[in-house]
Scaffold this active site. Structure first.
Site, mmCIF file in Angstrom:
data_model
loop_
_atom_site.group_PDB
_atom_site.id
_atom_site.type_symbol
_atom_site.label_atom_id
_atom_site.label_comp_id
_atom_site.label_asym_id
_atom_site.label_seq_id
_atom_site.Cartn_x
_atom_site.Cartn_y
_atom_site.Cartn_z
ATOM 1 N N VAL A 544 34.885 -2.264 -18.669
ATOM 2 C CA VAL A 544 36.016 -2.518 -19.691
ATOM 3 C C VAL A 544 34.599 -3.064 -21.007
ATOM 4 O O VAL A 544 34.291 -4.089 -21.117
ATOM 5 C CB VAL A 544 37.299 -3.370 -19.794
ATOM 6 C CG1 VAL A 544 37.934 -2.358 -20.607
ATOM 7 C CG2 VAL A 544 37.816 -2.108 -18.365
ATOM 8 N N ASP A 655 49.998 -2.274 -7.831
ATOM 9 C CA ASP A 655 49.199 -3.022 -8.279
ATOM 10 C C ASP A 655 49.441 -3.870 -9.362
ATOM 11 O O ASP A 655 48.751 -4.624 -10.369
ATOM 12 C CB ASP A 655 47.458 -2.519 -8.390
ATOM 13 C CG ASP A 655 46.695 -3.683 -7.525
ATOM 14 O OD1 ASP A 655 47.083 -4.334 -7.281
ATOM 15 O OD2 ASP A 655 45.403 -3.315 -7.734
#
Ligand SMILES: *[C@@H]1O[C@H](CO)[C@@H](O)[C@H](O)[C@H]1NC(C)=O
Ligand SMILES: *[C@@H]1O[C@H](CO)[C@@H](O)[C@H](O)[C@H]1NC(C)=O
Ligand SMILES: *[C@@H]1O[C@H](CO)[C@@H](O)[C@H](O)[C@H]1NC(C)=O
Ligand SMILES: *[C@@H]1O[C@H](CO)[C@@H](O)[C@H](O)[C@H]1NC(C)=O
Ligand SMILES: *[C@@H]1O[C@H](CO)[C@@H](O)[C@H](O)[C@H]1NC(C)=O
Ligand SMILES: *[C@@H]1O[C@H](CO)[C@@H](O)[C@H](O)[C@H]1NC(C)=O
Ligand SMILES: *[C@@H]1O[C@H](CO)[C@@H](O)[C@H](O)[C@H]1NC(C)=O
Ligand SMILES: *[C@@H]1O[C@H](CO)[C@@H](O)[C@H](O)[C@H]1NC(C)=O
Ligand SMILES: *[C@@H]1O[C@H](CO)[C@@H](O)[C@H](O)[C@H]1NC(C)=O
Ligand SMILES: *[C@@H]1O[C@H](CO)[C@@H](O)[C@H](O)[C@H]1NC(C)=O
Ligand SMILES: *[C@@H]1O[C@H](CO)[C@@H](O)[C@H](O)[C@H]1NC(C)=O
Ligand SMILES: *[C@@H]1O[C@H](CO)[C@@H](O)[C@H](O)[C@H]1NC(C)=O
Length: 840
Positions: A544, A655
């Protein structure tokens, strides 16, 4: 000296005039001590003192005798009486005829006052009426209903029958509801008000504590507020009648019960939701008649779409320019910033030949800031003629829907905050250039040609994408069993059938065209060629990077790593899931970039990193005091509720963990990473998968062991998260003395030993908030129970957090209370993919 005298005087006074327990009046020669109460004559309401969360704080309040926890009015909400064994406070009618609450410390200390003065020779009495109104009146007067002061003029968070909200134009006074800081616990002034604004048409607004407008209920249409169409629909069989009255003397909103029962109340809770309760005499409990959750969908956000555009909660994107209008700024519009610029006319008006286009079932535009003309008796035809004749009139509508429509409102400026409803709503006529309507007609007759063109273009795009995905997939042999089938799960079929049956169904769901596409070179520039300095993390399937677009917009770019075989599916999944979702507590996807080997997702940038970054860092965690943690918990719960219930799709995140909770500049939590998320079919409750993905420590037992997942597996993860937030410790971290237990096991042990307080992070362990924290631990333990069926749904969790539910069941034993010893060496944040033995 004077104070001492006063003190002695008051003491002797009260000695002489002890009020009887069942009286409803207090005369000017009496005082009401903190241990005493007044009761209305038929014993419906009680006036007395209630403790705050801090048990030393006392508030003068009115509550129901039958439901003592239900407080309907508080006098000194922001200035509690400090109880103190030696110094009790008391209420009395003061010398100049106002009502005062004093604490009898050494001097005559004013805690609260009604602030009005009365000059009269008559005796004054304070009386608690049967409708819950506390009034000050003169005795020996002809009209006993002429009150010098009444609590109904100063509402707290509750509207009772025979009370009203709104404006008195003659006296220029206004009444509104203001929420408690924490409904049911802390009566001090909270974050929300619900009030009527009056400029054009009277409209209700949900207002923030900074006076920002959050939600516009819209004008009264004769049956309900234009922006609350459900209110009318839900009211069919009801015994509650809403009354909106509006004339030259004032504008008022009130409700009454047909049965005359006073056990009905409208409350603005501390979440800014309007909740209507009625009392069930047989069960002796309150039931929620309805709950207006403002901001339940994107369109509710005030001015979400900017001028001349219309919001449709079920449309994608949610904002659309009105017919004849185009986005003013394509750039901002394409990154889903609809509000800043809105839309502008495609063709300028020429004034003479303009036409009006009718929109149906909409929430009428705002009349509070835009100049309007209003006539409550004029018909729609005359209204239209008048509007047509005045060039600056941009639109008109009937005000009322009753009697086939009546009243006239015309706008002379921008039209904003319009919602397209599927049911309810009103008709709105907007001014358009004549030529524009003409072209539209042509478009329709020429429609076939255009449709064909669109189909061809679309086919090319789909074919290109399919080829590209296919060629990419075939280069990576482990992807040959490309798992599209997991996106929509159909019941009643074996996993094998599922796989093929839904493959086609799912491809239909891939609508990447909805999503703005970024060019690779632009993103590369924005992120400094993906320099390592810009790298801010490692997501589920790639790195990221932080970036900045030329216009200054900060973005986070998730780049699928080229050499990982795992990522493509998750990438597609994330695109599909999140492009359809919009909620304050979900991270916002701005667009994606798919060029050759490159696949990237572009998100809004979250300056405060993720929750784990703060929570598990001994220094940084200090930033998160209890209020902030509670705020984060509530945000996550609402985001999750949206996924499970309120979004158009039912989505299981699968998640949930602190590193997937991102924090924006104001520490608003945003759920991220939908790479594992699954969309559920409408009626399904549970699904089975052979490929178990998730993170140890957060997976529910039935999922980790049998591959069964449902919304209850997310609830489990939420429970773990909740306990981690409260304890400031990781579920998987080691406890020196409890080597074999994880956080859940440890919490369970403490719970049974009645020692659960020691679970609380010392950073937040403040006695003032203890009750709140303990309540959250209780909720957390309910969420992590071993048996999925026993766990509450997210809707229940949100109600529990809101204190709408106060009695919680005892939790049963949590799942997974033992540490997973064999995993001790594992890096704590890595996501694992497990394939259970019987699968594949
Ligand atoms: C009495 O009220 C005053 C003013 O609110 C406050 O400063 C004082 O601490 C109070 N004393 C007691 C004993 O409650
Ligand atoms: C009672 O009030 C006095 C004066 O405000 C203060 O000094 C004392 O600490 C208080 N006692 C308790 C138990 O709160
Ligand atoms: C004030 O505190 C004293 C001693 O703690 C207690 O006895 C009394 O009941 C309290 N006052 C009220 C109104 O509860
Ligand atoms: C009464 O007036 C005082 C001083 O202006 C103000 O602080 C207080 O909030 C007022 N009380 C009420 C109940 O309006
Ligand atoms: C109490 O009085 C009110 C108003 O007069 C009336 O509506 C209500 O039914 C009464 N309640 C009871 C329990 O008698
Ligand atoms: C509606 O409210 C107004 C003003 O409060 C009142 O005069 C009127 O009687 C009420 N109407 C009904 C039907 O309750
Ligand atoms: C009013 O409510 C009471 C209790 O719920 C019920 O027994 C009675 O029938 C109701 N009256 C009317 C007129 O609906
Ligand atoms: C009161 O609660 C009982 C039990 O839940 C229910 O059967 C009844 O319909 C309720 N009454 C009203 C008036 O809602
Ligand atoms: C409103 O419209 C009616 C009907 O056209 C008209 O008679 C009346 O005068 C108008 N009222 C105002 C205040 O303009
Ligand atoms: C149009 O309406 C506006 C607002 O009511 C008014 O100020 C203006 O004079 C009107 N113009 C004409 C031509 O009637
Ligand atoms: C409102 O939504 C419906 C579909 O739900 C759509 O057909 C209609 O065109 C929309 N109206 C406007 C004015 O956008
Ligand atoms: C189709 O559109 C063109 C121009 O866009 C126009 O000249 C033509 O007349 C239209 N055809 C029909 C059948 O209206």
């Amino acid at each position: 000296m004077q104070g001492l005298f006063f003190f002695l005087f008051m003491n002797s006074l009260s000695f002489l005039t002890t009020i009887s327990t069942s009286t409803d009046t207090l005369t000017s020669s009496q005082i009401l001590r903190t241990t005493q109460t007044l009761q209305s004559s038929n014993e419906t309401f009680v006036l007395g003192f209630i403790p705050g969360i801090n048990l030393n704080n006392f508030y003068l309040a009115i509550w129901y005798k039958n439901s003592q926890d239900t407080v309907v009015w508080v006098a000194n909400r922001d200035n509690p009486l400090q109880n103190n064994s030696t110094n009790d406070g008391f209420l009395k009618i003061g010398d100049n005829g106002n009502i005062v609450l004093l604490n009898s410390s050494s001097n005559n200390n004013l805690v609260w006052s009604s602030n009005q003065t009365t000059v009269t020779k008559n005796q004054l009495v304070l009386q608690l009426l049967d409708n819950g109104n506390l009034v000050l009146r003169e005795t020996n007067v002809n009209d006993p209903t002429k009150y010098l002061w009444q609590s109904f003029d100063f509402p707290t968070d509750t509207l009772l029958p025979s009370m009203n909200l709104g404006w008195n134009f003659d006296k220029n006074t206004e009444k509104h509801l203001t929420s408690w800081k924490i409904t049911g616990q802390n009566p001090s002034t909270g974050d929300y008000s619900y009030k009527i604004y009056f400029h054009g048409l009277p409209e209700t607004f949900l207002v923030g504590s900074d006076r920002s407008l959050i939600y516009r209920g819209g004008p009264w249409n004769g049956e309900t507020f234009s922006g609350l169409p459900e209110a009318k629909m839900q009211d069919d069989t009801d015994s509650i009648v809403f009354n909106f009255s509006w004339n030259e003397h004032g504008v008022y909103y009130s409700f009454s019960t047909i049965n005359g029962s006073i056990y009905s109340r409208l409350v603005l809770n501390s979440y800014g939701q309007l909740q209507h309760f009625t009392w069930n005499q047989s069960t002796k409990t309150w039931s929620t008649k309805y709950l207006y959750v403002f901001l339940s969908d994107d369109c509710d956000q005030y001015r979400k779409c900017g001028p001349y555009s219309i919001c449709g909660a079920h449309a994608s994107p949610v904002c659309k320019c009105m017919k004849g209008f185009v986005p003013k700024n394509e750039r901002t519009w394409n990154v889903n910033d609809f509000e800043s610029d809105g839309c502008v006319r495609k063709t300028n008006l020429d004034c003479k030949s303009d036409e009006f286009y009718q929109m149906v079932n909409v929430k009428l535009p705002e009349t509070t800031k835009t100049p309007v003309f209003v006539n409550t008796t004029m018909g729609i035809k005359e209204c239209g003629d008048l509007c047509r004749r005045n060039c600056s009139c941009t639109g008109y509508a009937n005000i009322f829907v009753t009697n086939g429509g009546s009243g006239c409102v015309m706008w002379f400026g921008e039209l904003v905050d319009i919602i397209n409803y599927t049911k309810g709503g009103q008709d709105l006529y907007i001014r358009q250039a004549y030529s524009k309507l003409d072209i539209d007609t042509n478009e329709e007759t020429n429609g076939t040609a255009i449709t064909i063109a669109i189909v061809i273009v679309a086919t090319i795009i789909v074919a290109t994408c399919t080829y590209f995905l296919w060629s990419w997939a075939s280069k990576h042999s482990e992807l040959s069993s490309f798992h599209f089938q997991l996106f929509v799960l159909t019941t009643g079929k074996s996993p094998q059938e599922n796989q093929s049956a839904s493959l086609i169904g799912d491809v239909k769901q891939v609508k990447i065209e909805d999503l703005p596409l970024f060019e690779f070179k632009n993103i590369s520039t924005a992120t400094n060629n993906f320099s390592s300095a810009n790298k801010i993390g490692q997501g589920g399937f790639g790195s990221v990077y932080k970036g900045e677009l030329p216009d200054g917009l900060e973005i986070a770019v998730k780049r699928l790593s080229r050499d990982s075989g795992q990522g493509l599916e998750e990438f597609m999944n994330e695109v599909i899931v999140i492009s359809k979702l919009q909620h304050r507590n979900l991270v916002r996807l701005l667009g994606c970039c798919i060029e050759e080997e490159e696949k990237m997702l572009v998100y809004e940038y979250m300056p405060n990193n993720s929750l784990d970054f703060y929570l598990f860092d001994p220094i940084k965690k200090k930033v998160l005091d209890w209020q902030k943690r509670l705020y984060v918990i509530e945000g996550i719960s609402r985001g999750l509720l949206y996924l499970h219930r309120d979004s158009r799709l039912r989505i299981i995140h699968r998640d949930l963990k602190p590193s997937n909770i991102l924090l924006d500049g104001e520490l608003n939590p945003k759920i991220s990473d939908f790479g594992m998320a699954r969309i559920f079919g409408g009626t399904e409750n549970e699904c089975n998968t052979r490929r178990i993905v998730g993170t140890y420590g957060y997976m529910s037992p039935e999922y980790a062991m049998e591959g069964l997942f449902s919304d209850k597996s997310d609830v489990f993860s939420f429970g773990v998260l909740l306990l981690e937030i409260i304890s400031g410790r990781k579920n998987t971290s080691l406890y020196n003395h409890e080597q074999t237990l994880n956080l859940l096991g440890y919490a369970w042990k403490l719970w049974n030993e009645d020692e659960v307080v020691s679970l609380i992070d010392p950073q937040i362990c403040n006695p003032e908030y203890l009750d709140d924290i303990l309540r959250c631990i209780h909720i957390g333990l309910l969420c992590v129970q071993e048996i999925a069926k026993e766990r509450p749904t997210m809707a229940t969790v949100v109600s529990m957090l809101n204190s709408e539910i106060v009695k919680f069941p005892r939790p049963f034993q949590p799942g997974f209370i033992q540490r997973q010893i064999e995993r001790r060496g594992e890096p704590s944040v890595n996501r694992v993919t497990v394939t259970s033995l019987q699968g594949r």
